[in-house]
Write a protein that holds these residues in place. Structure first.
Motif, mmCIF file in Angstrom:
data_model
loop_
_atom_site.group_PDB
_atom_site.id
_atom_site.type_symbol
_atom_site.label_atom_id
_atom_site.label_comp_id
_atom_site.label_asym_id
_atom_site.label_seq_id
_atom_site.Cartn_x
_atom_site.Cartn_y
_atom_site.Cartn_z
ATOM 1 N N ALA A 59 0.860 -1.182 0.000
ATOM 2 C CA ALA A 59 0.000 0.000 0.000
ATOM 3 C C ALA A 59 0.894 1.228 0.000
ATOM 4 O O ALA A 59 2.017 1.190 0.513
ATOM 5 N N GLY A 60 0.390 2.320 -0.566
ATOM 6 C CA GLY A 60 1.163 3.545 -0.622
ATOM 7 C C GLY A 60 1.155 4.303 0.697
ATOM 8 O O GLY A 60 0.346 4.026 1.595
ATOM 9 N N ILE A 61 2.038 5.281 0.802
ATOM 10 C CA ILE A 61 2.148 6.059 2.035
ATOM 11 C C ILE A 61 0.851 6.807 2.333
ATOM 12 O O ILE A 61 0.410 6.876 3.487
ATOM 13 N N ALA A 62 0.207 7.355 1.307
ATOM 14 C CA ALA A 62 -1.030 8.109 1.530
ATOM 15 C C ALA A 62 -2.107 7.232 2.165
ATOM 16 O O ALA A 62 -2.877 7.691 3.019
ATOM 17 N N VAL A 63 -2.166 5.970 1.760
ATOM 18 C CA VAL A 63 -3.161 5.055 2.334
ATOM 19 C C VAL A 63 -2.825 4.762 3.789
ATOM 20 O O VAL A 63 -3.707 4.761 4.661
ATOM 21 N N LEU A 64 -1.563 4.526 4.078
ATOM 22 C CA LEU A 64 -1.149 4.277 5.460
ATOM 23 C C LEU A 64 -1.426 5.494 6.344
ATOM 24 O O LEU A 64 -1.871 5.359 7.489
ATOM 25 N N GLU A 65 -1.184 6.682 5.814
ATOM 26 C CA GLU A 65 -1.479 7.900 6.571
ATOM 27 C C GLU A 65 -2.975 8.008 6.851
ATOM 28 O O GLU A 65 -3.387 8.396 7.953
ATOM 29 N N ALA A 66 -3.788 7.667 5.857
ATOM 30 C CA ALA A 66 -5.240 7.752 6.036
ATOM 31 C C ALA A 66 -5.715 6.790 7.122
ATOM 32 O O ALA A 66 -6.560 7.137 7.953
ATOM 33 N N VAL A 67 -5.170 5.585 7.136
ATOM 34 C CA VAL A 67 -5.573 4.596 8.140
ATOM 35 C C VAL A 67 -5.104 5.015 9.528
ATOM 36 O O VAL A 67 -5.832 4.882 10.519
ATOM 37 N N ALA A 68 -3.880 5.544 9.609
ATOM 38 C CA ALA A 68 -3.336 5.957 10.901
ATOM 39 C C ALA A 68 -3.935 7.275 11.388
ATOM 40 O O ALA A 68 -3.860 7.599 12.577
ATOM 41 N N GLY A 69 -4.511 8.043 10.466
ATOM 42 C CA GLY A 69 -5.082 9.332 10.847
ATOM 43 C C GLY A 69 -4.038 10.363 11.192
ATOM 44 O O GLY A 69 -4.259 11.234 12.039
ATOM 45 N N ALA A 70 -2.876 10.273 10.536
ATOM 46 C CA ALA A 70 -1.790 11.219 10.811
ATOM 47 C C ALA A 70 -0.918 11.338 9.573
ATOM 48 O O ALA A 70 -0.911 10.458 8.711
ATOM 49 N N LYS A 71 -0.187 12.446 9.485
ATOM 50 C CA LYS A 71 0.711 12.689 8.365
ATOM 51 C C LYS A 71 2.157 12.454 8.791
ATOM 52 O O LYS A 71 2.547 12.765 9.912
ATOM 53 N N ALA A 72 2.947 11.914 7.863
ATOM 54 C CA ALA A 72 4.362 11.677 8.138
ATOM 55 C C ALA A 72 5.177 12.926 7.833
ATOM 56 O O ALA A 72 4.825 13.718 6.960
ATOM 57 N N ASP A 73 6.272 13.099 8.575
ATOM 58 C CA ASP A 73 7.236 14.161 8.305
ATOM 59 C C ASP A 73 8.621 13.518 8.293
ATOM 60 O O ASP A 73 8.729 12.291 8.387
ATOM 61 N N PRO A 74 9.719 14.295 8.155
ATOM 62 C CA PRO A 74 11.047 13.673 8.093
ATOM 63 C C PRO A 74 11.406 12.815 9.304
ATOM 64 O O PRO A 74 12.301 11.978 9.218
ATOM 65 N N GLU A 75 10.716 13.005 10.426
ATOM 66 C CA GLU A 75 10.989 12.180 11.600
ATOM 67 C C GLU A 75 9.943 11.087 11.775
ATOM 68 O O GLU A 75 9.852 10.459 12.828
ATOM 69 N N GLY A 76 9.164 10.848 10.734
ATOM 70 C CA GLY A 76 8.221 9.748 10.753
ATOM 71 C C GLY A 76 6.795 10.165 11.049
ATOM 72 O O GLY A 76 6.467 11.347 11.174
ATOM 73 N N LEU A 77 5.952 9.166 11.147
ATOM 74 C CA LEU A 77 4.538 9.356 11.447
ATOM 75 C C LEU A 77 4.306 8.956 12.899
ATOM 76 O O LEU A 77 4.659 7.845 13.311
ATOM 77 N N VAL A 78 3.741 9.860 13.683
ATOM 78 C CA VAL A 78 3.436 9.561 15.079
ATOM 79 C C VAL A 78 2.006 9.045 15.143
ATOM 80 O O VAL A 78 1.052 9.772 14.859
ATOM 81 N N TRP A 79 1.873 7.784 15.512
ATOM 82 C CA TRP A 79 0.577 7.104 15.482
ATOM 83 C C TRP A 79 0.126 6.810 16.904
ATOM 84 O O TRP A 79 0.813 6.116 17.651
#
Length: 213
Positions: A134-154
């Motif tokens: 799955a792409g990053i956008a899909v993972l962000e949507a499921v986690a409900g958060a956006k990633a930055d250079p230090e990662g996605l805080v879930w």
């Protein structure tokens, strides 16, 4: 998102004397660790016949191609050509290399000439890596958060905070490095691993159905 430095692997997944395939925005690399413990990143193509160096082997401080055994140093220069043992390989025979840094149990590889150091993820410890179809956008949507250079805080339902480093791969796949508070208990680590597996399954389902993108 991860511009100058790419978190290509966890340090624990690359023992001394081994090589593995990895990927940066610049393309595929052979990620390897010499017998003395130094990590290196070489372009995943032998200049001789184009064989993938990630299919090769590490001997001492050199990475050797599985096809004809041409050996390369961490700096990229050719050290040995087995068919011509008396020959000192010319400096023109080289494989492209990338700068490598290890920090907090994560191996970071630079693309081009970095202007800063990779992120220092203080207070975090790596748990595992896994690949999602799955792409990053899909993972962000499921986690409900956006990633930055230090990662996605879930923030998971148990109120446990999980840091995900998301690295795009080929064919809409994403490499996920999972990090937790370095004081996490064994039960928290198990729960985080299961939660990430669930995140991956949900994202893969949505990707396959075309529901999120």
């Amino acid at each position: 998102m991860l511009s100058e430095w790419t978190p290509v692997a966890l340090s624990a997944d690359l023992p001394a004397g081994t090589v593995m395939p990895a990927r940066t925005p610049a393309g595929p690399i052979a990620l390897w660790r010499s017998q003395s413990g130094h990590a290196a990143a070489s372009a995943d193509r032998c200049p001789h016949r184009g064989m993938r160096l990630s299919h090769g082997f590490v001997r001492g401080e050199a990475l050797s191609c599985i096809y004809h055994g041409w050996s390369y140093a961490r700096t990229g220069n050719c050290l040995r050509i087995p068919a011509h043992p008396a020959l000192t390989p010319p400096e023109t025979i080289r494989v492209e290399t990338h700068e490598v840094k290890e920090s907090g149990g994560v191996i970071w590889v630079a693309v081009g000439e970095p202007t800063k150091q990779p992120p220092r993820l203080e207070g975090l410890a790596p748990l595992r890596s896994l690949t999602a179809h799955a792409g990053i956008a899909v993972l962000e949507a499921v986690a409900g958060a956006k990633a930055d250079p230090e990662g996605l805080v879930w923030q998971v339902q148990s109120s446990q905070e999980i840091r995900l480093l998301l690295v795009p791969q080929e064919d809409d796949q994403t490499l996920i490095h999972v990090l937790l508070d370095d004081k996490s208990s064994a039960s928290q680590r198990v729960a985080a691993s299961r939660a990430t597996e669930s995140l991956r399954r949900t994202a893969e389902y949505l990707q396959a159905k075309g529901i999120a993108s």
